[in-house]
Design an enzyme around this catalytic site. Structure first.
Site, mmCIF file in Angstrom:
data_model
loop_
_atom_site.group_PDB
_atom_site.id
_atom_site.type_symbol
_atom_site.label_atom_id
_atom_site.label_comp_id
_atom_site.label_asym_id
_atom_site.label_seq_id
_atom_site.Cartn_x
_atom_site.Cartn_y
_atom_site.Cartn_z
ATOM 1 N N HIS A 1 0.867 -1.183 0.000
ATOM 2 C CA HIS A 1 0.000 0.000 0.000
ATOM 3 C C HIS A 1 0.907 1.237 0.000
ATOM 4 O O HIS A 1 2.026 1.191 0.533
ATOM 5 C CB HIS A 1 -0.842 -0.050 1.286
ATOM 6 N N ASP B 1 3.237 -4.407 8.158
ATOM 7 C CA ASP B 1 2.007 -3.635 7.953
ATOM 8 C C ASP B 1 0.846 -4.611 8.190
ATOM 9 O O ASP B 1 0.577 -5.482 7.365
ATOM 10 C CB ASP B 1 2.010 -3.081 6.526
ATOM 11 N N GLN C 1 -4.330 -5.145 7.058
ATOM 12 C CA GLN C 1 -5.319 -6.132 6.593
ATOM 13 C C GLN C 1 -5.235 -7.448 7.349
ATOM 14 O O GLN C 1 -6.159 -8.264 7.262
ATOM 15 C CB GLN C 1 -5.129 -6.397 5.082
ATOM 16 N N LYS D 1 -10.426 -0.790 10.329
ATOM 17 C CA LYS D 1 -10.505 -1.953 9.428
ATOM 18 C C LYS D 1 -11.143 -3.147 10.124
ATOM 19 O O LYS D 1 -11.422 -4.147 9.489
ATOM 20 C CB LYS D 1 -9.111 -2.354 8.930
ATOM 21 N N CYS E 1 -4.828 2.137 -3.846
ATOM 22 C CA CYS E 1 -3.666 2.725 -3.145
ATOM 23 C C CYS E 1 -2.425 1.835 -3.239
ATOM 24 O O CYS E 1 -1.504 1.961 -2.443
ATOM 25 C CB CYS E 1 -3.964 2.992 -1.670
HETATM 26 C C1 LIG Z 1 -2.220 -2.976 3.578
HETATM 27 C C2 LIG Z 1 -2.582 -1.595 3.981
HETATM 28 N N1 LIG Z 1 -1.667 -0.813 4.547
HETATM 29 C C3 LIG Z 1 -1.931 0.428 4.964
HETATM 30 C C4 LIG Z 1 -3.192 0.961 4.820
HETATM 31 C C5 LIG Z 1 -3.454 2.353 5.318
HETATM 32 O O1 LIG Z 1 -4.372 2.330 6.352
HETATM 33 P P1 LIG Z 1 -4.998 3.688 6.924
HETATM 34 O O2 LIG Z 1 -5.612 4.389 5.739
HETATM 35 O O3 LIG Z 1 -6.004 3.238 7.925
HETATM 36 O O4 LIG Z 1 -3.899 4.470 7.523
HETATM 37 C C6 LIG Z 1 -4.197 0.199 4.234
HETATM 38 C C7 LIG Z 1 -5.543 0.757 4.014
HETATM 39 O O5 LIG Z 1 -6.255 0.357 3.143
HETATM 40 C C8 LIG Z 1 -3.893 -1.116 3.824
HETATM 41 O O6 LIG Z 1 -4.811 -1.890 3.276
#
Ligand SMILES: Cc1ncc(COP(=O)(O)O)c(C=O)c1O
Length: 420
Positions: A122, A199, A202, A225, A367
């Site tokens: 992401h 990270d 998910q 999430k 993203c």
């Molecule tokens: C794998 C992953 N990392 C990071 C993020 C970023 O999360 P946030 O927008 O809650 O900061 C997301 C959000 O979709 C994600 O799916």
């Protein structure tokens, strides 16, 4: 016992809210999950009963705020099985956590050091590292993937080397949904004396995570999430590593002394990272959301999603050859797909068509813009599932897709005109 119908009763939005005249079928939990009543009530309780600042007052209501607010660290500790609740930093979410980490590590990395990421990350696990490249000259490298865009332990072994100081990977990709063998990846990373930052945006909502067993060094995630409020998340780190990070935000609540000669002294982790008035109601709501998913059981949630996902995949493969699935063998999580002729930017047209059936999906690049190279398309459709989705939801998705494809055949050359 996991009872999806009972679970659905807890989500007000699934009980009466319509989209385009239909009952809502929500497949956008990868973006943000729906909120159960208990979380909503907890947030309202804070505003109605003790709406005071945290760590500021010496009166009864503020003590209650402090108690409710700090209690959540213990709840998070239970969720991820870390050693102490002092390893938990409240952030505004995964993006904030990873940025905080990147800034915090800046002083311990140097020109020529390598950070290893993947092409399915992401943006929030890419751009903070790109900035470090600009700022201090570290190098970014990508883990090799196989022909199915999967990251295997063998390929990871081929990708890591002595110059790698930091490995930053999504435990579960937000588009392809592969769940990495993080325990083995962490073990190999440590053999090279590098740090591993995961990270968990998910993975934390979908699988049981035990940071002690995985032996990772940092974990980032967002409460929204898994049904918590937006604007709150966590950066967890092994205490010594965490405490050695440089704080980014400076201000109230995180210092112990300030002197006129510009000397200042900071508290220790986690408090030194929490400057200013925090998202108190969101933090308290996060605690409730964690209790909710833990009570249902993350293994039960994962099994349920696997089952309903499999049902949809089997039906799509059998009944709609026009649908291209990018991750049919993935264990759980999202279904990433396109409809032939509507790949790339036009995936949005299919998303809009699905919306007319009351079905919410995400379309585009999700993203994860580096994925374009892997999937060979500039956009796709993502149906991301969560504990409240049912077999009936999956059938509605497949039936709607069939209908859209059939209508498209009839209206050949006049794409999606029936939508207008
Ligand atoms: C794998 C992953 N990392 C990071 C993020 C970023 O999360 P946030 O927008 O809650 O900061 C997301 C959000 O979709 C994600 O799916």
């Amino acid at each position: 016992m996991f009872n999806v119908n009972e679970i659905r009763k807890q989500y007000p939005i699934l009980n009466g809210v319509k989209m385009e005249g239909h009952d809502l079928v929500y497949f956008d939990s990868g973006a943000t999950a729906l909120k159960p009543q208990g979380v909503i009530d907890k947030v309202v309780e804070y505003y109605e009963e003790y709406s005071t600042n945290a760590h500021r007052g010496d009166y009864e209501l503020s003590h209650r705020t402090d108690f409710e607010y700090e209690k959540v660290r213990k709840i998070v500790q239970k969720l991820i099985n870390c050693k102490t609740d002092m390893e938990i930093v409240y952030t505004s979410g995964t993006t904030h956590s990873i940025n905080l980490l990147a800034h915090g590590l800046k002083h311990s990395l140097k020109k020529g050091d390598v950070i290893l990421i993947s092409e399915f990350e992401h943006a929030s696990n890419v751009l903070p590292w790109f900035r470090l490249k600009d700022e201090i000259g570290i190098e970014i490298e990508y883990v090799k993937l196989n022909e199915n865009n999967e990251l295997t332990v063998d390929l990871f072994k081929e990708s890591i080397h002595d110059k790698v100081k930091l490995v930053c990977l999504a435990h579960i990709s937000n588009v392809l949904g592969q769940c990495l063998d993080m325990k083995e990846i962490a073990r190999i990373t440590h053999e090279y004396e590098a740090i591993i930052a995961v990270d968990g945006a998910q993975s934390v909502p979908h699988i049981r995570i035990d940071v002690t067993d995985l032996d990772i060094d940092f974990l980032s995630f967002s409460a929204h999430k898994f049904g918590g409020p937006t604007g709150i998340g966590v950066l967890w780190g092994k205490y010594d590593l965490l405490d050695s990070l440089e704080a980014y935000n400076l201000g109230g609540g995180m210092n112990t002394r300030i002197e006129c000669d510009t000397c200042y002294y900071l508290k220790q982790a986690p408090f030194k990272f929490e400057a200013g008035t925090p998202a108190i109601e969101a933090t308290i709501g996060m605690g409730k959301a964690i209790e909710f998913i833990m009570e249902i059981g993350l293994d039960n949630i994962h099994d349920h999603i696997k089952k309903i996902r499999k049902h949809a995949i089997e039906r799509i493969i059998k009944e709609i050859p026009e649908v291209i699935i990018y991750n049919k063998d993935s264990e759980g999580g999202p279904i990433a797909f396109n409809v032939t002729g509507y790949e790339g930017a036009r995936s949005q047209d299919i998303g809009s068509a699905l919306a007319t059936y009351g079905i919410a999906v995400r379309t585009g690049e999700h993203c994860a813009k580096l994925l374009v190279n892997l999937l060979n398309t500039k956009g796709s459709i993502r149906a991301s599932l969560y504990l409240y989705n049912t077999i009936e939801d999956m059938d509605k998705l497949v039936d709607a897709l069939k209908d859209i494809v059939e209508k498209e055949k009839i209206n050949k050359g006049d794409a999606l005109s029936w939508l207008l």
